[in-house]
Design a protein around this motif. Structure first.
Motif, short mmCIF file in Angstrom:
data_model
loop_
_atom_site.label_atom_id
_atom_site.label_comp_id
_atom_site.label_asym_id
_atom_site.label_seq_id
_atom_site.Cartn_x
_atom_site.Cartn_y
_atom_site.Cartn_z
N ILE A 164 -36.37 50.10 22.03
CA ILE A 164 -37.45 49.77 23.85
C ILE A 164 -37.04 48.23 23.24
O ILE A 164 -36.93 47.76 24.64
N LEU A 165 -36.31 47.56 22.64
CA LEU A 165 -36.42 46.07 22.62
C LEU A 165 -35.79 45.51 23.74
O LEU A 165 -35.09 44.28 23.27
N ARG A 166 -34.72 46.74 23.16
CA ARG A 166 -33.05 46.54 24.65
C ARG A 166 -33.63 46.36 25.86
O ARG A 166 -32.62 45.21 25.87
N VAL A 167 -34.87 46.75 26.58
CA VAL A 167 -35.29 46.48 27.67
C VAL A 167 -35.44 44.72 27.69
O VAL A 167 -36.09 43.72 27.09
N PRO A 168 -34.81 44.46 28.66
CA PRO A 168 -35.19 43.09 28.64
C PRO A 168 -36.59 42.18 29.36
O PRO A 168 -37.49 42.70 29.64
N LYS A 169 -37.09 41.21 28.43
CA LYS A 169 -38.38 40.89 28.47
C LYS A 169 -38.91 40.75 29.75
O LYS A 169 -39.94 41.35 29.74
N ILE A 200 -49.43 41.43 12.13
CA ILE A 200 -48.55 40.30 11.16
C ILE A 200 -46.76 40.53 10.89
O ILE A 200 -46.40 38.97 11.10
N ASP A 201 -46.58 41.20 9.91
CA ASP A 201 -45.13 41.34 9.58
C ASP A 201 -44.24 41.91 9.99
O ASP A 201 -43.47 41.70 10.33
N GLY A 202 -45.00 43.30 10.60
CA GLY A 202 -44.35 44.26 11.46
C GLY A 202 -43.53 43.85 12.86
O GLY A 202 -42.51 43.52 12.81
N TYR A 203 -44.54 42.68 13.91
CA TYR A 203 -43.45 42.06 14.43
C TYR A 203 -43.04 41.35 14.09
O TYR A 203 -41.38 40.69 15.31
N GLN A 204 -43.58 40.11 13.49
CA GLN A 204 -41.77 39.20 13.26
C GLN A 204 -41.09 39.99 12.36
O GLN A 204 -39.83 39.54 12.31
N MET A 205 -40.73 41.21 11.49
CA MET A 205 -39.86 42.15 11.69
C MET A 205 -38.68 42.67 12.78
O MET A 205 -37.65 42.28 12.86
N ALA A 206 -39.15 42.86 13.69
CA ALA A 206 -38.73 43.30 14.85
C ALA A 206 -38.31 42.15 15.74
O ALA A 206 -36.98 41.52 15.65
N GLN A 207 -39.00 40.51 15.99
CA GLN A 207 -38.30 39.54 16.29
C GLN A 207 -37.07 39.24 15.63
O GLN A 207 -36.09 38.76 16.27
N LYS A 208 -36.95 39.61 13.96
CA LYS A 208 -35.57 39.39 13.06
C LYS A 208 -34.52 40.76 13.47
O LYS A 208 -33.62 40.92 12.53
N GLY A 209 -35.10 41.62 14.45
CA GLY A 209 -33.99 42.34 14.11
C GLY A 209 -34.16 43.78 13.27
O GLY A 209 -33.82 44.34 13.27
N ARG A 210 -35.16 43.45 12.66
CA ARG A 210 -35.94 44.48 11.98
C ARG A 210 -36.57 45.17 12.47
O ARG A 210 -37.20 46.21 11.27
N ARG A 248 -33.75 39.58 25.48
CA ARG A 248 -33.44 40.64 24.82
C ARG A 248 -33.70 40.15 23.49
O ARG A 248 -33.61 39.26 23.01
N VAL A 249 -34.84 41.27 22.57
CA VAL A 249 -34.85 40.90 21.48
C VAL A 249 -33.65 40.91 20.69
O VAL A 249 -33.19 41.96 21.64
N ILE A 250 -33.60 40.03 19.82
CA ILE A 250 -32.26 40.72 19.09
C ILE A 250 -32.32 42.22 18.44
O ILE A 250 -33.03 42.88 17.92
N VAL A 251 -31.24 42.30 19.52
CA VAL A 251 -30.92 44.12 19.02
C VAL A 251 -30.01 44.61 17.27
O VAL A 251 -29.44 43.70 16.98
N PRO A 252 -30.64 45.71 16.93
CA PRO A 252 -30.22 46.06 16.04
C PRO A 252 -29.28 46.48 15.20
O PRO A 252 -29.11 47.34 16.89
N ARG A 253 -28.25 46.20 14.93
CA ARG A 253 -27.08 47.52 14.64
C ARG A 253 -27.36 48.76 13.90
O ARG A 253 -28.44 48.50 12.94
N PHE A 254 -26.74 49.42 14.52
CA PHE A 254 -27.04 50.99 13.98
C PHE A 254 -27.09 50.43 11.97
O PHE A 254 -28.42 51.66 11.80
N ARG A 255 -26.68 50.84 11.70
CA ARG A 255 -26.48 50.53 10.07
C ARG A 255 -28.40 49.51 9.70
O ARG A 255 -28.36 49.25 8.81
N GLU A 256 -28.33 48.77 10.65
CA GLU A 256 -29.90 48.50 10.25
C GLU A 256 -31.03 49.05 10.71
O GLU A 256 -32.32 48.11 10.78
N LEU A 257 -30.46 50.05 11.11
CA LEU A 257 -31.66 50.81 11.81
C LEU A 257 -32.63 51.52 10.34
O LEU A 257 -33.75 50.90 11.37
#
Lengths: 148, 502, 314
Positions: free
Chosen positions: B387-392, B96-106, B234-243
């Motif tokens: 993995i989220l960098r892979v195009p949908k 529920i919240d994990g996937y939402q976080m990933a969609q926001k690049g987190r 692709r899903v918003i790709v996180p910058r390294f600082r935000e990993l």
């Protein structure tokens, strides 16, 4: 719309469970619990539908349907179809072949137009998953035609 | 107390031998991998690798197999967060919240907080195991069918409205789940129900198939419906600082982790689907006490940290009934029981006395294993997040392939793949009409047990409903359920009269 | 895209770590277990598969096909190609379930190979139960019909039918409570929620050893090696003995020489000291039967349960 489907589902449950032995609470039969559930579901969806109609009648407001992005229902149907076909032929064709064909089909549906790239990507995926699941994890996946 | 510590110390000497550390590491790695692959859960993982342990010393074997168990529980959250595919029953809530976080690049912070939360919960669980195991195991026996029924009713009413959209809609979904749960052989009379003559349906609907269908496949289909151009993205790709989680994330999560660990440990002692109940309960608690409940469902980090910790400590306390009573309360521990038997160790009340090196060695190794998982997984976070960098348009077919493969491995059944696709289509429609899948899944897990407990209770009491209120534990749960239902009503009428007065 | 291949590469690196010795013979023999992994049957045949492989010259692989109270696994086993590569573990329910629901098979769809284990069923009670002997238990049950609760591991399953048959022979009426497996039913008696439980080893044995439970009635022809002080019910004047058997079968039409080869290999696997020790640890009772006597056993059990199920349904 969803409410109606659920109401019908509840009604079917009730109809089917009446045919099963109901018994008493001391010795409940197989049908007692599903019967209660079916009635409960019909009641819940009934309340939901009535409330919905009441609201609609009161404010004439349109159903707050989630955002409808203009998309392609056909695409979903094709996608579903490819998956269903893969499932049907899973045993006959065997895992390595099915995984390859499924990948090719799904990639094509999602607009992968370059065949060389499509096929090589599918081939790599099929080979990697074959080694991962069949060779390394020893999962007894169907061998099928190729006998792998 | 002191004696326990001494035993624990000797356990650590056993667990830290090179040999045992090695098998602990292997177990943790294999477990993580198995957990990451959807479908192949800890049960299949342990069963598959039991033959590989035949040549090992029993302690090493159990250390490795236990490592697979908690490694898999840990890895299950990865696909939930990244792909909305719950790898295990216990990681449904994490979607529920994990996937939402990933969609926001987190995705990074979400994955990392799982590792950190699991480690902290593991530490708390360890102390619980060491000091409380024997008395707690005895206490768990006080749960007979009536207590079990009341607990299920309580869990049901309180937990079904997980996402808090509409109570009526959630209850409808829960009842649908209950009805689906009745498909198959009636556990009490042995009659076939709703099977329409199908032999595959006799065994009922496989939970994992429904979970992967409603969450994973439905999510893929929702994406497929979008115009092709959008799939190039692709899903918003996180910058390294935000990993990795920020200090603020950690601050938010730490209390959730500790609460989750407590809930998980307590619930884990109850026979049945403990991790599922524990994760739902932890999520509800976090949402209730949160200062910003509106963030839940949109990527609140507490909604990942709490349930994941609860999951981990529930797994640890599930070892208590196994080791102290020799009775597996959860299916993965049932397989561990089998592994113990194969290695010539009879689990039961005598195990701790007869094989102290095994018991304390395994306990200590669980702690080391949790630590290994932490240092193993934190560096993996960027890899997984990428993995989220892979195009949908490439990622979606891959998800489907892994779901199909994983689902097949659960029961070696093509029929289950069909069920998974069916629920995928259903989940797709449910999203359109704004229905939630989580209550349905909870009901599917709890329903059959609820029914059996209800009927067993009445068979024992010869049809007397008093059995549910005459027993103190059962009564407490029923009272709590009634209070839960009444309080909002009272509050509402109270507010209304206030408004009317003003 | 490059990243993607990096991930693939990383995955393939992980795959290199060998867990299984590579290069199994391509034609291994599979054994279907119609229950989930971890149950008594699964354990016994996993242990047997481990020792039989070396005598057969090919690996023996256990495949779990749970579902439908064993119907799914048996259906698949009966429909497998009769070439000796797909065997099924035959356990008492094979002769029970076809009487209860419509199944696509009976024991007649299989060729018997070997019987491996045969365990007597028993009733366990708590050590602090008010009944000191079987006689006291039966006297109480006669005076209070339907009051003593007896747990079992599933409606219509082996130990449930054993309890029903015993009830009939002894002329009492008990209150049968079904649980979903041997674990839950033993838990319920430990917690005192039921008065007695009908089990088949290894269920509950460790609690008897620990003194928390005791054997009230042992439905065996002779006393158990592990508990020589516990008399059988026959010694106490109730003419009743019943148990659970576990063996191996192949689909009907499997060539006799394949059956013979398999039988010989599994027999050697049974006699292997490693398997013997495993069996002792699990407290299961090894009981070898060749193809012919095993077939006769299944036939008589099929008839017996047919009558019993009919009587219950009345």
């Amino acid at each position: 719309m969803g409410g109606i489907v659920i109401f019908i589902f509840g009604a079917i449950t009730v109809l089917l469970s009446i045919r099963m032995p109901i018994g008493t609470f001391r010795m409940a039969g197989a049908g007692l619990f599903p019967l209660c559930l079916g009635i409960l579901l019909m009641a819940l969806s009934g309340i939901f539908l009535l409330r919905f109609l009441f609201k609609k009648w009161q404010s004439e407001k349109k159903e707050g349907s989630p955002s409808e992005i203009p998309g392609s229902v056909m695409q979903v149907l094709f996608f579903m179809g490819a998956m269903i076909l893969a499932t049907l032929f899973f045993k006959i064709l065997g895992y390595p072949l099915v995984s390859f064909l499924l990948m090719v089909a799904l990639l094509r549906i999602l607009g992968m137009k370059q065949w060389t790239f499509n096929i090589s990507l599918s081939l790599i995926t099929a080979i990697v998953s074959y080694f991962l699941f069949v060779q390394w994890l020893k999962i007894p996946l169907p061998k099928g035609w190729l006998g792998l | 107390m002191l004696e326990s510590l001494q035993h624990l110390a000797s356990g650590f000497t056993i667990a830290t031998t090179f040999y045992n550390l090695f098998y602990c590491l292997i177990g943790a790695i294999v477990g993580t991998l198995i957990g990451v692959l959807p479908g192949i859960g800890p049960i299949a993982g342990i069963a598959l690798l039991i033959p590989a342990t035949f040549g090992l010393h029993p302690t090493s074997a159990i250390i490795m197999l236990a490592g697979i168990y908690y490694g898999a529980m840990y890895g299950g959250s990865t696909t939930s967060i990244l792909l909305n595919v719950p790898g295990e029953t216990a990681s449904v809530i994490t979607c529920i919240d994990g996937y939402q976080m990933a969609q926001k690049g987190r995705a990074g912070p979400a994955l990392a907080i799982c590792a950190i939360g699991s480690f902290i919960a593991g530490t708390i669980g360890l102390f619980g195991l060491v000091f409380l195991a024997p008395p707690l195991a005895e206490a768990a026996l006080a749960f007979g069918p009536p207590e079990y029924f009341s607990l299920m009713v309580f869990g049901f009413i309180v937990l079904s409205n997980v996402t808090g959209t509409s109570l009526t809609k959630s209850l409808m979904m829960a009842v649908v789940g209950l009805i689906i749960g009745t498909i198959g052989l009636d556990p009490v009379t042995g009659d076939a129900r709703f099977t329409f003559g199908s032999i595959s349906l006799l065994g009922g609907i496989e939970f994992v198939a429904v979970a992967i269908g409603l969450f994973g496949i439905a999510e893929v289909l929702t994406n497929v419906e979008k115009p092709l151009e959008m799939l190039e993205q692709r899903v918003i790709v996180p910058r390294f600082r935000e990993l990795y989680p920020s200090l603020q994330d950690l601050k938010k999560s730490i209390t959730a982790i500790i609460r989750g660990a407590g809930i998980g440990f307590g619930v884990g002692l109850v026979p049945g689907p403990a991790p599922v109940i524990a994760t739902y309960a932890s999520y509800m608690v976090e949402k209730r006490i949160s200062k910003h409940p509106e963030e839940f469902g949109k990527g609140a980090i507490e909604g990942v940290a709490g349930p994941e910790s609860a999951n981990n400590s529930a797994c640890q306390s599930a070892f208590i009934p196994l080791f102290v009573l020799g009775i597996p309360f959860a299916p993965p521990t049932a397989i561990l029981l089998g592994a113990l038997l194969i290695h010539g160790v009879t689990p039961g009340p005598l195990l701790i006395g007869q094989h102290p090196e095994l018991f304390w060695g395994v306990i200590a190794s669980m702690y080391i294993g949790n630590f290994i998982l932490l240092i193993l997984n934190l560096p993996l976070v960027p890899l997984f997040a990428n993995i989220l960098r892979v195009p949908k348009k490439i990622l979606l077919p891959l998800i489907i392939l892994f779901c199909i493969t994983g689902q097949y491995t659960v029961n070696n059944s093509v029929f289950d793949i069909g069920i998974m696709l069916l629920f995928g289509a259903l989940g797709f429609l449910m999203r359109k009409w704004a229905y939630e899948g989580a209550p349905l899944l909870l009901a599917l897990v709890l329903g059959p047990r609820l029914e059996v407990a209800f009927r067993q209770s009445l068979m024992i009491s010869h049809g007397d409903f008093g059995v549910f209120i005459n027993r103190p534990i059962s009564m407490v749960f029923l009272l709590a359920t009634v209070l839960f239902l009444i309080i909002p009503l009272i509050r509402m009428t109270f507010k209304k009269t206030l408004k009317g007065g003003g | 895209m490059k990243r993607f291949f990096t991930i693939l590469f990383a995955l393939s690196l992980i795959m290199v770590i060998p867990i299984h010795a590579a290069g199994f013979p391509t034609k291994e023999v599979q054994v279907i277990i119609p229950w989930a992994a971890g149950g008594a049957t699964d354990l016994i045949f996993r242990a047997l598969a481990a020792t039989t492989g070396k005598y057969l010259g090919k690996a023996v692989v256990v495949v779990n096909r749970p579902g439908g109270g064993s119907a799914v696994g048996y259906t698949e086993g009966a429909q497998a190609k009769p070439d000796g590569y797909m065997l099924t573990s035959a356990v008492t329910p094979l002769t029970i379930l076809p009487h209860q629901v419509t199944t696509a098979y009976t024991y007649r769809n299989f060729e018997p190979i070997i019987n491996v284990v045969s365990d007597p069923s028993m009733f366990l009670i708590r050590s602090d139960a008010p009944w000191k002997s079987l006689k006291e238990f039966l006297d109480y049950a006669r005076k209070h019909p339907d009051m003593i609760t007896v747990g079992n591991s599933g409606a219509g399953g082996g130990v449930h039918l054993v309890a029903l048959a015993f009830e009939k022979t002894a002329g009492v009426k008990l209150n049968h409570i079904p649980f979903s497996g041997g674990g839950p039913s033993v838990t319920a008696i430990l917690g005192g929620h039921i008065n007695a439980v009908s089990v088949s080893p290894p269920e509950g044995i460790s609690h008897v050893q620990a003194g928390k439970l005791k054997i009230l009635a042992l439905f065996a022809e002779k006393r158990l090696e592990m508990f020589p002080d516990v008399p059988t019910v026959k010694e106490q004047g109730v003419d009743f003995a019943m148990g659970m058997w576990r063996g191996l079968v192949a689909p009907k039409g499997t060539p006799p020489d394949a059956i013979k080869k398999l039988h010989d290999a599994f027999k050697q696997g049974m006699d292997d000291p490693v398997f013997k020790k495993n069996a002792t640890d699990m407290a299961v009772n090894l009981s070898y039967l060749g193809p012919e006597p095993f077939g006769k056993l299944m036939a008589s059990e099929h008839e017996f349960f047919g009558k019993l199920v009919k009587e219950i349904k009345k």
